[in-house]
Design an enzyme around this catalytic site. Structure first.
Site, PDB file in Angstrom:
ATOM      1  CD  GLU A   1      -2.551   1.329   2.651  1.00 60.76           C
ATOM      2  OE1 GLU A   1      -2.956   2.430   3.040  1.00 60.76           O
ATOM      3  OE2 GLU A   1      -2.739   0.266   3.300  1.00 60.76           O
TER       4      GLU A   1
ATOM      5  NE  ARG B   1      -0.631   8.248   5.690  1.00 59.28           N
ATOM      6  CZ  ARG B   1      -0.554   7.404   6.695  1.00 59.28           C
ATOM      7  NH1 ARG B   1       0.533   7.379   7.457  1.00 59.28           N
ATOM      8  NH2 ARG B   1      -1.546   6.575   6.957  1.00 59.28           N
TER       9      ARG B   1
ATOM     10  CB  THR C   1      -3.795   8.356   2.808  1.00 53.78           C
ATOM     11  OG1 THR C   1      -2.877   7.507   3.496  1.00 53.78           O
ATOM     12  CG2 THR C   1      -4.152   9.509   3.734  1.00 53.78           C
TER      13      THR C   1
ATOM     14  CE  LYS D   1      -6.339   2.157   7.381  1.00 56.23           C
ATOM     15  NZ  LYS D   1      -5.736   3.228   6.556  1.00 56.23           N
TER      16      LYS D   1
END
Length: 218
Positions: free
Chosen positions: A44, A48, A72, A132
């Site tokens: 993953e 960011r 994200t 998640k």
């Protein structure tokens, strides 16, 4: 084999998803290769940094044998971009209907973030069966997951946030946990030093822990 089946197969073998947060494409590729060498083939890349999507795309193009997703992801626009750039699954810190509906319409595997019973129930209503669990340690850890699983028997979870080598086995011992995500596998100091062998070692250790926690699956 479609991507969902491939993900299922790989996570059954090595139920750990390392997070890569990078701003340099070459470093991102080297990190992904080091993780793959250690036995972790589902990666993953978290959005960011400004260069995160470029890093994800570089990993997709310059490695083989890996399934690469984007984490994200906050908006539909971001989901559209990462899918267009080669993401094979999408991870969100929270649950947003529009993002979930878009990914479902694209048949794109999605791990939307949940931490409460209300969020898990909403995810279930939207048609998601794997979510998640974030931030795992702050949201109640293993006891909270046990409580959620007792109610949402069809749901599976990917705990992320506060997961480490020390508690990985505890999370993976829960049948409802499909895999654990974590950044402990990609420590910035080792990456900045170019010590990618250390990344491979951490990946190998995570695989070993997973096999102890789930001996019948390996």
């Amino acid at each position: 084999m479609d991507i969902e089946q491939d993900l299922e197969t790989r996570l059954t073998s090595a139920p750990v998803v390392p997070l890569i947060g990078a701003s340099d494409t070459a470093v991102a590729v080297d990190t992904a290769k080091a993780l793959g060498a250690g036995g972790l083939s589902v990666i993953e890349v978290v959005l960011r940094t400004d260069e995160a999507v470029d890093c994800m795309e570089a990993i997709v193009k310059e490695t083989s044998g890996l399934i690469v997703g984007a984490g994200t992801v906050l908006t539909v626009a971001q989901a559209e971009e990462v899918i267009a750039r080669g993401a094979q699954f999408v991870v969100c810190p929270g649950l947003v209907d529009e993002v979930a509906e878009y990914c479902l319409a694209q048949s794109m595997p999605l791990f939307a973030g949940t931490m409460t019973a209300g969020e898990v129930q909403r995810a279930y209503a939207l048609g998601l069966r794997t979510v998640k669990f974030f931030p795992a340690s702050l949201a109640g850890g293993v006891p909270m997951l046990k409580a959620l699983t007792s109610v949402f028997r069809d749901m599976r979870f990917m705990p992320t946030g506060g997961v480490s080598a020390s508690n990985l086995g505890d999370f993976l011992a829960l049948p409802s946990v499909v895999a654990c995500g974590g950044s402990w596998l990609t420590p910035p100091a080792e990456i900045e030093a170019g010590n990618f062998d250390a990344i491979t070692t951490l990946a190998q250790e995570a695989v070993a822990i997973s096999r102890q926690a789930r001996p019948t699956e390996n």
